[in-house]
Scaffold this motif. Structure first.
Motif, PDB file in Angstrom:
ATOM      1  N   TRP A   1       0.822  -1.202   0.000  1.00 36.86           N
ATOM      2  CA  TRP A   1       0.000   0.000   0.000  1.00 36.86           C
ATOM      3  C   TRP A   1       0.861   1.259   0.000  1.00 36.86           C
ATOM      4  N   SER A   2       0.230   2.339  -0.482  1.00 38.93           N
ATOM      5  CA  SER A   2       0.922   3.629  -0.584  1.00 38.93           C
ATOM      6  C   SER A   2      -0.113   4.744  -0.619  1.00 38.93           C
TER       7      SER A   2
ATOM      8  N   THR B   1       4.861  -1.318   4.756  1.00 40.27           N
ATOM      9  CA  THR B   1       3.863  -1.005   3.727  1.00 40.27           C
ATOM     10  C   THR B   1       3.760  -2.126   2.698  1.00 40.27           C
ATOM     11  N   ASP B   2       4.265  -3.297   3.052  1.00 41.72           N
ATOM     12  CA  ASP B   2       4.221  -4.449   2.148  1.00 41.72           C
ATOM     13  C   ASP B   2       4.227  -5.708   3.000  1.00 41.72           C
TER      14      ASP B   2
END
Length: 181
Positions: free
Chosen positions: A54-55, A92-93
């Motif tokens: 996600w970002s 984030t992963d």
């Protein structure tokens, strides 16, 4: 069979609206069937959580939670497959299989008991012959580093607490179906 049931609402359509951010996966995609490796071992799957990344989440984000929910389960309340809490801002992963307990590479995050009664990810296992079920994978951007919950907390309790700290949410909704036997 269960086929003539009404479609349950998406769980996030009934909560206060929040902005969206980007969630992608090498393993699962919106509206597309998941592979057998993401199904529960009781139906011949490998019970692996999919890779997620996600970002573009809000600058005020302090931590994350990751969830997977089947609103189409014939229970009257859906079925929680995964609730991973206290994911650090630096993560984030999630690699494929990060839903194991303890969560590898997720910096102190932990899973609460899912509706199978175990901590960690529990794969898809809808009733054989039922229509395709939606599996709502969500990453919740939170305004706190940690939620005040414990591994024995229920998914509903986590969801209640999470709702008051959610700044934004990113969602992927793959499906899974077991043919009639």
């Amino acid at each position: 069979m269960f086929l003539d049931r009404q479609i349950a609402p998406d769980p996030y359509e009934v909560l206060p609206p929040v902005p969206a951010f980007t969630l992608i996966s090498d393993d699962v995609h919106n509206g597309e069937p998941m592979g057998l490796e993401f199904a529960h071992d009781s139906v011949g799957g490998a019970n692996l959580s999919p890779q997620l990344a996600w970002s573009d989440f809000p600058d005020a984000t302090r931590g994350f939670a990751v969830t997977c929910f089947d609103p189409d389960a014939p229970t009257g309340s859906g079925f929680w497959h995964w609730v991973l809490v206290n994911v650090p801002l630096s993560v984030t992963d999630l690699e494929r299989g990060a839903g194991r307990t303890p969560a590898p590479g997720v910096g102190g995050a932990f899973s609460v008991r899912n509706d199978y009664g175990v901590e960690g990810y529990g794969g898809a296992a809808p009733p054989a012959g039922d229509r395709p079920h939606r599996y709502v994978f969500a990453v919740h951007a939170l305004d706190v580093e940690r939620l005040d919950v414990a591994p024995h907390s229920t998914p509903a309790y986590v969801g209640f607490n999470m709702t008051f700290h959610t700044l934004a949410r990113a969602v992927i909704r793959p499906t899974y179906q077991i043919p009639p036997q």
